[in-house]
Design an enzyme around this catalytic site. Structure first.
Site, short mmCIF file in Angstrom:
data_model
loop_
_atom_site.label_atom_id
_atom_site.label_comp_id
_atom_site.label_asym_id
_atom_site.label_seq_id
_atom_site.Cartn_x
_atom_site.Cartn_y
_atom_site.Cartn_z
N HIS A 1 27.83 114.49 -39.26
CA HIS A 1 29.02 115.15 -39.81
C HIS A 1 29.28 114.75 -41.26
O HIS A 1 30.40 114.39 -41.63
CB HIS A 1 30.25 114.84 -38.95
CG HIS A 1 31.17 116.03 -38.83
ND1 HIS A 1 31.81 116.59 -39.93
CD2 HIS A 1 31.56 116.76 -37.76
CE1 HIS A 1 32.55 117.61 -39.50
NE2 HIS A 1 32.41 117.75 -38.20
N ASN B 1 37.25 131.74 -30.32
CA ASN B 1 38.57 131.79 -30.95
C ASN B 1 39.03 133.23 -30.78
O ASN B 1 38.92 134.05 -31.68
CB ASN B 1 38.49 131.39 -32.42
CG ASN B 1 38.06 129.94 -32.58
OD1 ASN B 1 38.50 129.07 -31.83
ND2 ASN B 1 37.18 129.67 -33.52
N GLU C 1 25.97 124.08 -23.73
CA GLU C 1 26.23 124.97 -24.87
C GLU C 1 25.44 124.46 -26.07
O GLU C 1 25.71 123.39 -26.60
CB GLU C 1 27.73 125.02 -25.21
CG GLU C 1 28.04 125.93 -26.39
CD GLU C 1 29.55 126.13 -26.65
OE1 GLU C 1 30.37 125.75 -25.79
OE2 GLU C 1 29.88 126.64 -27.72
N GLU D 1 32.01 134.47 -36.86
CA GLU D 1 32.31 133.08 -37.20
C GLU D 1 31.03 132.26 -37.11
O GLU D 1 30.30 132.34 -36.12
CB GLU D 1 33.37 132.52 -36.24
CG GLU D 1 33.75 131.08 -36.56
CD GLU D 1 35.08 130.64 -35.93
OE1 GLU D 1 35.90 131.52 -35.61
OE2 GLU D 1 35.28 129.43 -35.79
N GLU E 1 24.96 126.30 -38.02
CA GLU E 1 26.16 125.93 -38.78
C GLU E 1 25.98 124.64 -39.59
O GLU E 1 26.43 124.57 -40.73
CB GLU E 1 27.34 125.78 -37.81
CG GLU E 1 28.59 125.22 -38.45
CD GLU E 1 29.75 125.05 -37.47
OE1 GLU E 1 29.61 125.45 -36.29
OE2 GLU E 1 30.79 124.53 -37.88
N LYS F 1 38.16 128.99 -24.53
CA LYS F 1 38.40 127.81 -25.36
C LYS F 1 39.90 127.56 -25.32
O LYS F 1 40.67 128.39 -25.80
CB LYS F 1 37.94 128.09 -26.79
CG LYS F 1 38.30 127.00 -27.81
CD LYS F 1 37.71 127.33 -29.18
CE LYS F 1 38.09 126.29 -30.23
NZ LYS F 1 37.43 126.55 -31.54
N ASP G 1 29.58 117.78 -32.51
CA ASP G 1 29.59 119.22 -32.79
C ASP G 1 28.27 119.71 -33.39
O ASP G 1 28.20 119.89 -34.60
CB ASP G 1 30.75 119.55 -33.73
CG ASP G 1 31.06 121.04 -33.78
OD1 ASP G 1 30.53 121.77 -32.92
OD2 ASP G 1 31.82 121.46 -34.67
N GLU H 1 41.32 122.86 -31.17
CA GLU H 1 41.43 123.41 -32.53
C GLU H 1 42.53 124.48 -32.60
O GLU H 1 42.32 125.55 -33.19
CB GLU H 1 40.08 123.97 -32.99
CG GLU H 1 39.00 122.91 -33.06
CD GLU H 1 37.67 123.41 -33.62
OE1 GLU H 1 37.35 124.59 -33.41
OE2 GLU H 1 36.98 122.60 -34.26
N ARG I 1 35.42 125.84 -21.53
CA ARG I 1 34.74 124.95 -22.49
C ARG I 1 35.34 123.55 -22.51
O ARG I 1 36.56 123.39 -22.40
CB ARG I 1 34.81 125.55 -23.90
CG ARG I 1 34.02 126.84 -24.00
CD ARG I 1 34.12 127.44 -25.38
NE ARG I 1 33.16 126.92 -26.33
CZ ARG I 1 33.46 126.49 -27.55
NH1 ARG I 1 34.72 126.44 -27.96
NH2 ARG I 1 32.52 126.09 -28.37
N TRP J 1 38.17 115.25 -39.67
CA TRP J 1 37.57 116.33 -40.45
C TRP J 1 37.03 115.79 -41.77
O TRP J 1 36.75 116.55 -42.69
CB TRP J 1 38.59 117.44 -40.71
CG TRP J 1 38.89 118.26 -39.49
CD1 TRP J 1 38.24 118.19 -38.28
CD2 TRP J 1 39.90 119.26 -39.33
NE1 TRP J 1 38.79 119.08 -37.39
CE2 TRP J 1 39.81 119.76 -38.01
CE3 TRP J 1 40.87 119.79 -40.18
CZ2 TRP J 1 40.65 120.74 -37.50
CZ3 TRP J 1 41.72 120.80 -39.69
CH2 TRP J 1 41.60 121.26 -38.36
C1 GCU Z 1 32.93 124.19 -34.50
C2 GCU Z 1 32.94 125.35 -35.44
C3 GCU Z 1 34.07 126.30 -35.19
C4 GCU Z 1 34.11 126.67 -33.71
C5 GCU Z 1 34.15 125.41 -32.87
C6 GCU Z 1 34.04 125.70 -31.39
O1 GCU Z 1 33.98 123.32 -34.79
O2 GCU Z 1 33.01 124.90 -36.75
O3 GCU Z 1 33.88 127.43 -35.98
O4 GCU Z 1 35.21 127.46 -33.41
O5 GCU Z 1 33.07 124.60 -33.17
O6 GCU Z 1 32.95 125.53 -30.87
O7 GCU Z 1 35.02 126.05 -30.76
#
Ligand code: GCU
Length: 669
Positions: free
Chosen positions: A507, A205, A382, A162, A388, A282, A360, A286, A319, A529
């Protein structure tokens, strides 16, 4: 051909005069090899000296006379034993490099209380040679400032990474545990050369299957490879694993069956990996499961896992990246809102992992307000090493200055100087590593892994010095190579801020993949978003008001910091539109109105990329052709895309401001 595989550990032959001088000074090598770590140190020394000096060193059991290079601990080496006291203050991972005379011999010591310190010291000595540093009078006392120095791999079990731009996952789950790809050892060497002492193998994730017995066997095989290099394995744990793997009805942290499940799981892991580092989690972010699903707090969730790991000495890296619920007024405030009040509520083996900024991993953010705000909770930085939001692996962006800017930010916690760096018990970096031959997707992205590791060891180092070391080791110690490369690297981050998100904008990347401009992104499932949520541009002005007249996010900082950020006359221009909504004709330090300044910044970002191209072109012939060609091609991509960013952004903002382009700014084609 130079394909980048050897990273900064190329050990290319030094200039013959320098090499001969080093060879005399180093003389014979006395290096014990009783343990795997000491063997790794000795092997690295042999590999390094052979490459750099052109001949293999003479390894002796006892030194005869003359010059001797002695590696070891007081336990493993009689030559080191007399220096036991000098090593006391350096802790378990520290080391001493010292040029000294003893019993008529000229000695160079690489000494530590522990085997891993000897390995770290060996890499340091090799770095001195790689950068052409004089060894006379050498005395180096080193000890890491930060305890947890960790790479986070966002690697899925199917090999997909990812936000990874460097190929697939290094971990070949299919062929583990039987096949231990030699690349795992090279990965460990590279990390040990920086002092990185932990790796989280799987994505935050997380798939619950990562904790299933067959995957634990595979993780254990990796841990075996990494152990001699001082690297502990950690796993991302999915909070609902007791349901998915254990068949329980709930993952409620206060449920005794859930607690028992995690204790059993920890026991099972430690049977296979006795030095397992712990879990990264995490939760309630999300869409990930977490304690709030059961009306419990983050502390309840973290403590559940902490209690299971505590008997084995493991830690939970929990986190703080959360913005899970209904759209808050300001996403930037949510982590502080959820966590600051929990200070003191966590078990001692919980470390809270906080992203460098409150949104982010943007090209520029202010430091996260949780730093300095939780004095009773160990905090961990972190960073994202993978780019990204900064052009993936093709754009040349050296992140050292970004890291340094955050680490040196003064939180003013307690009303006095207290930097983010001082507040840290750990530093994590989201890895930019994959199966690409360069490891990192480009030659220059290796520098971001490198700088991360060096700063994790000592967050007060200068990113410029680190860049100079990296350039010397990676390309050539010739100052005619190092200086221009360092110049490019040091300017590159600001260039990217300029062509992507100048003056505190953030962003504005395209939706989802985050590559390329998307300041117009609007609509969809969540306001936060979109891009319009962040820039808030209208006919009259632009920027996110985070002062008392807006979201008031500034109050999450210590009073002095809050006052500075809230004050339009004091806020650094680089963060202006992060904290303020200002009219298009707001007067800037340059004397220009904001609109003109904004357009100017976009254009200067493009010019800065052109300048990098010019510098790189001037290095043709001084850098090997293979790498020179690829970097030049990537810079060409970067230039095209910097122009794309500028043209798209300026055209979009112009459609809102309705203002003419300032004089001298060519209209977008
Ligand atoms: C960002 C990222 C995700 C990731 C998230 C995180 O949003 O785009 O891919 O999972 O950070 O740090 O948990």
């Amino acid at each position: 051909a130079e394909d980048g595989y050897n990273l900064w550990l190329r050990y290319a032959p030094l200039d013959p005069v320098l090499a001969a001088d080093y060879a005399t000074q180093l003389g014979e090598v006395v290096a014990p090899d009783q343990t795997p770590t000491l063997r790794a140190a000795r092997d690295e020394l042999v590999r390094g000296l052979t490459g750099l000096l052109g001949t293999a060193p003479r390894i002796q059991n006892e030194s005869s006379a003359g010059h001797v290079l002695a590696l070891g601990t007081p336990q493993s080496s009689a030559l080191i034993a007399p220096f036991r006291e000098e090593l006391e203050s350096l802790g378990e991972e520290g080391y001493l490099l010292k040029r000294t005379r003893r019993d008529g011999r000229d000695m160079l010591l690489v000494a530590s209380r522990s085997d891993i310190g000897v390995l770290y010291g060996t890499f340091h000595l090799l770095r001195l040679l790689q950068t052409g540093t004089a060894l006379d009078e050498l005395t180096v006392h080193e000890a890491p400032r930060v305890r947890l120095r960790v790479l986070d791999h966002w690697d899925n079990l199917d090999g997909y990474v990812e936000r990874g731009y460097a190929g697939r996952s290094l971990w070949e789950w299919q062929t583990l545990p039987e096949w231990r790809d030699p690349r795992y050892t090279d990965y460990a060497r590279a990390n040990a050369s920086l002092g990185i002492n932990g790796t989280v193998l799987n994505n935050v994730n997380a798939n619950a299957q990562s904790l299933a017995p067959q995957y634990l066997d595979k993780a254990a095989a990796l841990a075996d490879v990494f152990r001699p290099y001082g690297i502990r394995v950690y796993l991302s744990a999915r909070f609902s694993a007791p349901i998915e793997l254990g068949g329980l009805k709930t993952a409620d942290p206060l449920d005794p069956a859930v607690q028992q499940w995690w204790r059993d799981k920890a026991d099972e892991i430690y049977q296979r990996i006795p030095d397992f580092g712990g879990f990264l989690v995490k939760a309630n972010s999300e869409g990930q499961p977490g304690p709030q699903d059961y009306g419990r707090s983050h502390a309840d969730g973290a403590n559940l896992l902490a209690d299971a790991l505590a008997p084995h000495g493991g830690v939970v890296m929990w986190r703080a990246f959360v913005y899970a619920h209904d759209v808050a007024d300001d996403r930037a405030t949510q982590a502080y809102t959820e966590f600051a009040g929990l200070d003191g509520a966590f078990r001692p083996n919980v470390v809270l992992q906080v992203k460098n900024g409150p949104i982010d991993f943007q090209p520029r953010e202010p430091f996260h307000p949780l730093f300095g705000a939780m004095p009773r909770t160990p905090l961990m930085m972190e960073f994202q090493i993978t780019k990204e939001y900064l052009g993936f692996a093709t754009h040349l962006v050296y992140l050292g200055p970004l890291f340094e800017e955050v680490l040196q930010a003064d939180t003013r916690a307690g009303g006095k100087r207290f930097t983010v760096a001082q507040s840290l018990s750990g530093i994590a970096g989201v890895a930019n590593i994959g199966t690409d031959r360069t490891w990192s997707g480009s030659h220059f992205d290796q520098a971001n892994w490198y700088a991360f590791g060096r700063l994790a060891w000592n967050p007060d180092q200068s990113s410029r010095d680190i860049a100079a070391d990296w350039a010397a080791m990676t390309f050539s110690p010739d100052p005619a190579v190092v200086q221009p490369i360092v110049g490019m690297m040091m300017a590159s981050r600001e260039a990217t801020v300029n062509y992507m998100t100048p003056l505190g904008l953030h962003h504005l990347m395209a939706r989802g993949h985050h590559y390329g401009p998307g300041p117009w992104v609007d609509g969809g499932p969540r306001a936060d978003w979109t891009s319009v949520y962040y820039h808030r541009a209208d006919r009259n002005g632009i920027g996110f008001d985070r002062t008392a007249t807006g979201s008031n996010a500034v109050v999450q900082y210590a009073p002095e910091v809050a006052a500075t950020y809230a004050d339009l006359t004091q806020v650094p221009e680089a963060l202006l539109l992060w904290f303020h909504h200002v009219p298009w004709d707001h007067g800037m330090a340059s004397g220009r109105p904001l609109w003109d300044e904004l357009v100017g910044r976009y254009s200067s970002g493009v010019r800065q990329v052109q300048a990098m191209q010019d510098t790189w072109a001037s290095l043709r012939g001084r850098v090997d052709a293979d790498r020179h060609e690829q970097v030049a091609a990537f810079l060409q991509i970067q230039l095209r895309e910097a122009q794309w960013w500028r043209d798209a952004s300026v055209a979009y903002f112009q459609s809102i401001s309705g203002r003419p382009l300032p004089a001298g700014e060519a209209p977008p084609p």
